[in-house]
Design a protein around this motif. Sequence first.
Motif, PDB file in Angstrom:
ATOM      1  N   HIS A  96       1.065  -1.212   0.207  1.00 33.39           N
ATOM      2  CA  HIS A  96      -0.292   0.279  -0.045  1.00 33.39           C
ATOM      3  C   HIS A  96       0.830   1.254  -0.172  1.00 33.39           C
ATOM      4  O   HIS A  96       1.808   1.381   0.505  1.00 33.39           O
TER       5      HIS A  96
ATOM      6  N   HIS B 277      -4.184  -0.333  -4.170  1.00 36.23           N
ATOM      7  CA  HIS B 277      -4.308  -0.096  -2.961  1.00 36.23           C
ATOM      8  C   HIS B 277      -3.472   1.329  -2.807  1.00 36.23           C
ATOM      9  O   HIS B 277      -2.555   0.884  -1.050  1.00 36.23           O
TER      10      HIS B 277
ATOM     11  N   GLN C  26      -4.774   6.593   7.872  1.00 41.62           N
ATOM     12  CA  GLN C  26      -4.823   5.557   6.773  1.00 41.62           C
ATOM     13  C   GLN C  26      -3.289   4.342   7.481  1.00 41.62           C
ATOM     14  O   GLN C  26      -4.165   2.858   7.208  1.00 41.62           O
TER      15      GLN C  26
ATOM     16  N   LYS D  37      -3.837   2.211   9.713  1.00 40.41           N
ATOM     17  CA  LYS D  37      -4.718   1.309   9.853  1.00 40.41           C
ATOM     18  C   LYS D  37      -4.198   0.382   8.949  1.00 40.41           C
ATOM     19  O   LYS D  37      -4.151  -0.889   9.415  1.00 40.41           O
ATOM     20  N   VAL D  38      -3.463   0.631   7.887  1.00 37.52           N
ATOM     21  CA  VAL D  38      -2.983  -0.691   7.466  1.00 37.52           C
ATOM     22  C   VAL D  38      -1.740  -0.954   7.798  1.00 37.52           C
ATOM     23  O   VAL D  38      -1.630  -2.481   7.689  1.00 37.52           O
TER      24      VAL D  38
ATOM     25  N   GLU E  59      -3.349  -3.825  10.499  1.00 36.29           N
ATOM     26  CA  GLU E  59      -4.617  -4.814   9.988  1.00 36.29           C
ATOM     27  C   GLU E  59      -3.509  -5.913   9.275  1.00 36.29           C
ATOM     28  O   GLU E  59      -3.585  -7.020   8.769  1.00 36.29           O
TER      29      GLU E  59
ATOM     30  N   HIS F  31      -0.314  -5.585   6.991  1.00 35.88           N
ATOM     31  CA  HIS F  31      -0.258  -5.136   5.882  1.00 35.88           C
ATOM     32  C   HIS F  31       0.746  -4.887   5.673  1.00 35.88           C
ATOM     33  O   HIS F  31       1.617  -4.319   6.320  1.00 35.88           O
TER      34      HIS F  31
ATOM     35  N   LEU G 108       2.979  -1.188   3.927  1.00 40.82           N
ATOM     36  CA  LEU G 108       2.822   0.044   3.785  1.00 40.82           C
ATOM     37  C   LEU G 108       4.708   0.683   3.101  1.00 40.82           C
ATOM     38  O   LEU G 108       5.330   0.295   3.652  1.00 40.82           O
TER      39      LEU G 108
END
Length: 193
Positions: free
Chosen positions: A59, A80, A96, A99-100, A103, A105, A107
């Motif tokens: 992302h 993404h 944001q 959050k990525v 969760e 993921h 970045l």
Amino acid sequence: MTFYSFAKSVASSIFKPWYRIEAIGMDQVPKEGGVLICANHIHNFDPIVVGITAPRPVHFMAKEELFRVPVLSGIVRKCHAFPVKRGMSDREALRQGIKVLKEGHVLGLFPEGTRSKTGELGKGLAGAGFFALRTDCTVVPCAIIGPYKSLRKLKVIYGKPLPMNELRSAKASAEEVTELIMAEIHKLIKEYR
């Protein structure tokens, strides 16, 4: 197949042979959990190059101007990316990004905030340290070593994850953590250039 996987395979088929991309250390990116990949920024294609060489979907924050272009906006979101206002503290983009990572993921971040005009590594902004300290993500330094010229080798090196727990315990500042990250990127550039 997701749109991201499709876009990645199309971009790979174009970029990898054109720039003779050599990716090193991809196994340094953990297979699961939140990961912050911090890379130097030498070209507009850097996000694509990190995206196609990283072993997991990445992302990215992208300048908000891209989200104002009708067709491009949809493509960028499906890859993404999320918007960030440049030149100011964008709380929504920071939220944001957290959050990525929370969760689980990946970045991708360019701590310099903008492309280097000289190709030399610039000063990192505190955002990288902010994300590293506010989450329990793994931080992986990444060096992109050009030039971006057709059929000339382009290297993407993923370094060893940085030991963040000690820095979090010691209540290090975002600036200090960013400096450490930038120092690691600099070491990778010197070692592989």
